[in-house]
Scaffold this motif. Structure first.
Motif, mmCIF file in Angstrom:
data_model
loop_
_atom_site.group_PDB
_atom_site.id
_atom_site.type_symbol
_atom_site.label_atom_id
_atom_site.label_comp_id
_atom_site.label_asym_id
_atom_site.label_seq_id
_atom_site.Cartn_x
_atom_site.Cartn_y
_atom_site.Cartn_z
ATOM 1 N N ILE A 216 0.850 -1.188 0.000
ATOM 2 C CA ILE A 216 0.000 0.000 0.000
ATOM 3 C C ILE A 216 0.887 1.239 0.000
ATOM 4 C CG2 ILE A 216 -1.750 1.302 1.256
ATOM 5 C CD1 ILE A 216 -2.712 -1.343 2.442
ATOM 6 N N GLY A 217 0.660 2.106 -0.955
ATOM 7 C CA GLY A 217 1.499 3.277 -1.086
ATOM 8 C C GLY A 217 1.131 4.379 -0.098
ATOM 9 N N GLU A 218 2.052 5.322 0.028
ATOM 10 C CA GLU A 218 1.791 6.496 0.845
ATOM 11 C C GLU A 218 0.816 7.405 0.095
ATOM 12 O OE1 GLU A 218 2.867 7.111 3.900
ATOM 13 O OE2 GLU A 218 3.889 5.154 3.929
ATOM 14 N N PRO A 219 0.077 8.265 0.799
ATOM 15 C CA PRO A 219 -0.819 9.202 0.107
ATOM 16 C C PRO A 219 -0.077 9.968 -0.980
ATOM 17 C CG PRO A 219 -1.257 9.244 2.453
ATOM 18 C CD PRO A 219 -0.040 8.384 2.267
ATOM 19 N N TYR A 220 -0.657 9.991 -2.163
ATOM 20 C CA TYR A 220 -0.040 10.628 -3.331
ATOM 21 C C TYR A 220 -0.906 11.795 -3.778
ATOM 22 C CZ TYR A 220 1.565 11.325 -8.139
ATOM 23 O OH TYR A 220 2.028 11.880 -9.303
ATOM 24 N N GLN A 221 -0.278 12.948 -3.978
ATOM 25 C CA GLN A 221 -1.010 14.145 -4.360
ATOM 26 C C GLN A 221 -0.960 14.350 -5.866
ATOM 27 O OE1 GLN A 221 0.431 17.742 -2.571
ATOM 28 N NE2 GLN A 221 -1.251 19.008 -3.326
ATOM 29 N N SER A 222 -2.129 14.481 -6.468
ATOM 30 C CA SER A 222 -2.227 14.819 -7.886
ATOM 31 C C SER A 222 -2.851 16.208 -8.004
ATOM 32 C CB SER A 222 -3.098 13.794 -8.627
ATOM 33 O OG SER A 222 -4.465 13.948 -8.263
ATOM 34 N N ALA A 223 -3.136 16.621 -9.209
ATOM 35 C CA ALA A 223 -3.750 17.941 -9.407
ATOM 36 C C ALA A 223 -5.192 17.964 -8.935
ATOM 37 C CB ALA A 223 -3.678 18.329 -10.883
ATOM 38 N N GLN A 224 -5.807 16.767 -8.785
ATOM 39 C CA GLN A 224 -7.218 16.713 -8.392
ATOM 40 C C GLN A 224 -7.435 16.479 -6.899
ATOM 41 O OE1 GLN A 224 -6.029 14.586 -10.954
ATOM 42 N NE2 GLN A 224 -6.524 16.105 -12.514
ATOM 43 N N GLY A 225 -6.468 15.835 -6.268
ATOM 44 C CA GLY A 225 -6.657 15.523 -4.862
ATOM 45 C C GLY A 225 -5.608 14.535 -4.366
ATOM 46 N N TRP A 226 -6.011 13.702 -3.395
ATOM 47 C CA TRP A 226 -5.091 12.736 -2.779
ATOM 48 C C TRP A 226 -5.514 11.315 -3.120
ATOM 49 C CZ3 TRP A 226 -0.652 14.015 -0.304
ATOM 50 C CH2 TRP A 226 -0.485 15.355 0.079
ATOM 51 N N HIS A 227 -4.484 10.458 -3.326
ATOM 52 C CA HIS A 227 -4.731 9.068 -3.705
ATOM 53 C C HIS A 227 -3.928 8.148 -2.802
ATOM 54 C CE1 HIS A 227 -6.055 10.590 -7.793
ATOM 55 N NE2 HIS A 227 -5.216 11.555 -7.427
ATOM 56 N N ILE A 228 -4.516 6.999 -2.525
ATOM 57 C CA ILE A 228 -3.759 5.884 -1.948
ATOM 58 C C ILE A 228 -3.906 4.728 -2.917
ATOM 59 C CG2 ILE A 228 -3.577 4.231 -0.064
ATOM 60 C CD1 ILE A 228 -4.553 6.334 1.824
ATOM 61 N N VAL A 229 -2.778 4.227 -3.408
ATOM 62 C CA VAL A 229 -2.774 3.253 -4.495
ATOM 63 C C VAL A 229 -2.216 1.928 -4.007
ATOM 64 C CG1 VAL A 229 -1.886 2.737 -6.806
ATOM 65 C CG2 VAL A 229 -2.540 5.085 -6.214
ATOM 66 N N LEU A 230 -2.843 0.850 -4.481
ATOM 67 C CA LEU A 230 -2.346 -0.507 -4.235
ATOM 68 C C LEU A 230 -2.214 -1.173 -5.604
ATOM 69 C CD1 LEU A 230 -1.604 -3.009 -2.578
ATOM 70 C CD2 LEU A 230 -4.060 -3.484 -2.329
ATOM 71 N N VAL A 231 -0.947 -1.476 -5.984
ATOM 72 C CA VAL A 231 -0.686 -2.133 -7.268
ATOM 73 C C VAL A 231 -0.619 -3.638 -7.033
ATOM 74 C CG1 VAL A 231 0.894 -2.329 -9.224
ATOM 75 C CG2 VAL A 231 0.582 -0.116 -8.090
ATOM 76 N N HIS A 232 -1.516 -4.363 -7.675
ATOM 77 C CA HIS A 232 -1.541 -5.825 -7.526
ATOM 78 C C HIS A 232 -0.563 -6.513 -8.477
ATOM 79 C CE1 HIS A 232 -5.077 -5.826 -4.899
ATOM 80 N NE2 HIS A 232 -5.600 -4.910 -5.702
ATOM 81 N N GLN A 233 -0.445 -5.977 -9.672
ATOM 82 C CA GLN A 233 0.405 -6.610 -10.685
ATOM 83 C C GLN A 233 0.851 -5.553 -11.683
ATOM 84 O OE1 GLN A 233 -1.599 -9.745 -12.802
ATOM 85 N NE2 GLN A 233 0.188 -10.349 -14.010
ATOM 86 N N ARG A 234 2.079 -5.709 -12.196
ATOM 87 C CA ARG A 234 2.594 -4.765 -13.183
ATOM 88 C C ARG A 234 3.578 -5.501 -14.081
ATOM 89 N NH1 ARG A 234 4.455 -0.707 -10.016
ATOM 90 N NH2 ARG A 234 6.491 -1.703 -9.809
ATOM 91 N N GLU A 235 3.460 -5.263 -15.380
ATOM 92 C CA GLU A 235 4.374 -5.905 -16.318
ATOM 93 C C GLU A 235 4.402 -5.121 -17.627
ATOM 94 O OE1 GLU A 235 1.493 -9.220 -18.396
ATOM 95 O OE2 GLU A 235 2.555 -9.793 -16.561
ATOM 96 N N LEU A 236 5.452 -5.368 -18.415
ATOM 97 C CA LEU A 236 5.556 -4.775 -19.744
ATOM 98 C C LEU A 236 4.816 -5.668 -20.737
ATOM 99 C CD1 LEU A 236 9.242 -3.509 -19.999
ATOM 100 C CD2 LEU A 236 7.174 -2.132 -19.980
ATOM 101 N N ARG A 237 3.953 -5.065 -21.519
ATOM 102 C CA ARG A 237 3.216 -5.792 -22.545
ATOM 103 C C ARG A 237 3.271 -4.993 -23.849
ATOM 104 N NH1 ARG A 237 -2.556 -7.914 -20.040
ATOM 105 N NH2 ARG A 237 -1.712 -9.316 -18.430
ATOM 106 N N PRO A 238 3.004 -5.669 -24.978
ATOM 107 C CA PRO A 238 2.930 -4.914 -26.236
ATOM 108 C C PRO A 238 1.813 -3.873 -26.168
ATOM 109 C CG PRO A 238 3.087 -7.280 -26.648
ATOM 110 C CD PRO A 238 2.864 -7.118 -25.183
ATOM 111 N N SER A 239 2.108 -2.660 -26.567
ATOM 112 C CA SER A 239 1.105 -1.605 -26.563
ATOM 113 C C SER A 239 0.044 -1.904 -27.616
ATOM 114 C CB SER A 239 1.760 -0.253 -26.870
ATOM 115 O OG SER A 239 0.787 0.733 -27.133
#
Length: 473
Positions: A358-381
């Motif tokens: 679980i990530g730390e609170p992340y600030q974007s231009a719209q507000g605050w986010h807490i993100v949980l990445v379950h899976q990440r990989e490189l795939r053909p676009s």
């Protein structure tokens, strides 16, 4: 019976009277012959006109593709169905423009009028853009089989059935990434998957959808008084054949593209499966005097949410407890390209955050986010893959068309391209102030200056082209 003494026997005609009578009889006969000939000629001309209009013109050849002729009748029906669809599509755009009070409806209305007017002419002059598209369709269809590419009737019906599926029925469900309005996550309700219909069910759905669409098209064109076309120049069966044929061509293009360009030829892109909890700062204007207060409130709320996230196991429960989307029952978004997260403003944590943490609170231009990445990989676009496949298919058709010795009757008149005129230079090299350089030097011995302050003239043939690198989405 008493004899009538008043009846006088006819006097024989004189030679002059006989000659005049013979002359009048001949003139009458000539008049009758001329009238009969005129009527016969008129009937013949009408017959010839009908033969030309009904037989010769429709059957005349407008193109020849490797010995296979394309008739004018086939081209005209292809053109008319395309124009009818374009008229309906433009009319819908006019409604959308009018709804949002956008400019441009006048030009759209003119185009709609022109398209419908074109439906009245069964032997319109060749539109080479339409004819070339028809030729390319035939080149694709005739050469795909040689590549071992075919489309079965079942594939065709199932593909159209999926496109004509009701809005609440998804045959291949993909959970969309939703917007971040309010305190909500990226997940949305996944549509309930329905079984793939049988061939007969798919055919019935396609037939019903085409009937409905054709009825709408005919109603618009025939019953819209401002255009006044009495009858469509094609019937439902012709329209259905056109729709099925276009879908078959689309499937052939897709299969050919898959053969010409494999997935490993596409640019790689980050794909991720992630969840987020979002707290909006509620900022509508950059100059909002309450900006600092709203950001502080949003930060307090996101910190409170972060305190509840004691483990990844409770992420979904906390997410649902703090979301305004009560329909959410599938918190994961599924594997998505990084570009789809761009609208949410969380591409950075999605691409860099540790998986399963679980990530730390992340600030974007719209507000605050807490993100949980379950899976990440490189795939053909998939976007890059689609572009490369489309380009490859287009090139393949051009090559096959060139080899087929395509002829059009008549061939379009070549347009002369005006010569390119180089602009007059707007800068003048400044003379050197070096006294030594002021000495006259023969032109054959002159050494060009390398002073950086003076622009160096470069001929067009020597200029190095500038390569513009377009970033991959």
């Amino acid at each position: 019976m008493a004899k009538n003494d008043n009846v006088q026997p006819a006097k024989p005609m004189t030679k002059r009277q006989r000659a005049r009578w013979d002359q009048e009889r001949k003139q009458s006969s000539q008049v009758l012959l001329i009238a009969a000939a005129a009527v016969g000629l008129a009937v013949l001309l009408i017959g010839i006109g009908l033969v030309i209009q009904k037989v010769i013109v429709p059957n005349k050849t407008v193109a020849n593709i490797a010995g296979v002729e394309v008739s004018n009748a086939e081209y005209q029906q292809y053109r008319q169905i395309m124009q009818a669809q374009q008229a309906v599509n433009l009319a819908q755009q006019i409604q959308q423009y009018a709804q949002y009070q956008l400019q441009g409806t006048e030009q759209f209305a003119t185009d709609v009028t022109n398209y419908i007017a074109g439906l009245k002419d069964k032997n319109a002059p060749l539109d080479y853009t339409v004819l070339n598209q028809l030729i390319n369709d035939k080149v694709l269809e005739s050469n795909a089989a040689a590549e071992g590419i075919t489309v079965s009737d079942e594939e065709l019906q199932q593909s159209l059935a999926a496109k004509f599926a009701p809005a609440n029925e998804v045959m291949n469900p993909v959970a969309p990434v939703t917007s971040t309005n309010g305190l909500t996550d990226t997940a949305s309700l996944t549509p309930t998957q329905t079984p793939t219909p049988t061939l007969s069910e798919a055919s019935a759905r396609v037939d019903s959808a085409i009937t409905t669409y054709f009825g709408t098209l005919r109603e618009f064109i025939e019953e819209t008084s401002s255009y006044g076309l009495a009858t469509l120049p094609f019937d439902r069966n012709a329209f259905k054949d056109f729709v099925l044929h276009q879908e078959r061509l689309q499937l052939l293009r897709e299969k050919l593209g898959e053969k010409l360009v494999t997935e490993d030829q596409a640019t790689k892109e980050i794909y991720a499966d992630a969840q987020q909890i979002f707290v909006t700062a509620g900022i509508t204007e950059p100059t909002d005097p309450l900006t600092a207060t709203k950001w502080a409130q949003a930060k307090t709320k996101i910190d409170d949410v972060a305190a509840q996230l004691t483990s990844t196991a409770v992420f979904t429960d906390v997410q649902l407890a703090n979301t305004t989307n009560n329909a959410t029952d599938n918190p994961a978004t599924g594997m998505r390209p990084l570009t789809e997260y761009a609208a949410l403003g969380i591409t950075e944590p999605i691409s860099t955050q540790q998986v399963g943490v679980i990530g730390e609170p992340y600030q974007s231009a719209q507000g605050w986010h807490i993100v949980l990445v379950h899976q990440r990989e490189l795939r053909p676009s998939q976007s890059d893959l689609a572009t490369k496949r489309d380009e490859a298919v287009t090139k393949w058709i051009e090559e096959k068309r060139a080899a087929a010795n395509v002829q059009r009757f008549p061939e379009p008149t070549a347009t002369t391209v005006p010569p390119t005129i180089e602009p007059i230079p707007t800068t003048i090299p400044q003379p050197t102030t070096d006294p030594a350089a002021a000495t006259a030097t023969p032109a054959s011995e002159a050494t060009p200056t390398t002073d950086s302050a003076a622009p160096t003239a470069t001929t067009a043939s020597e200029a190095t082209p500038t390569t513009v690198v377009t970033p991959t989405p």
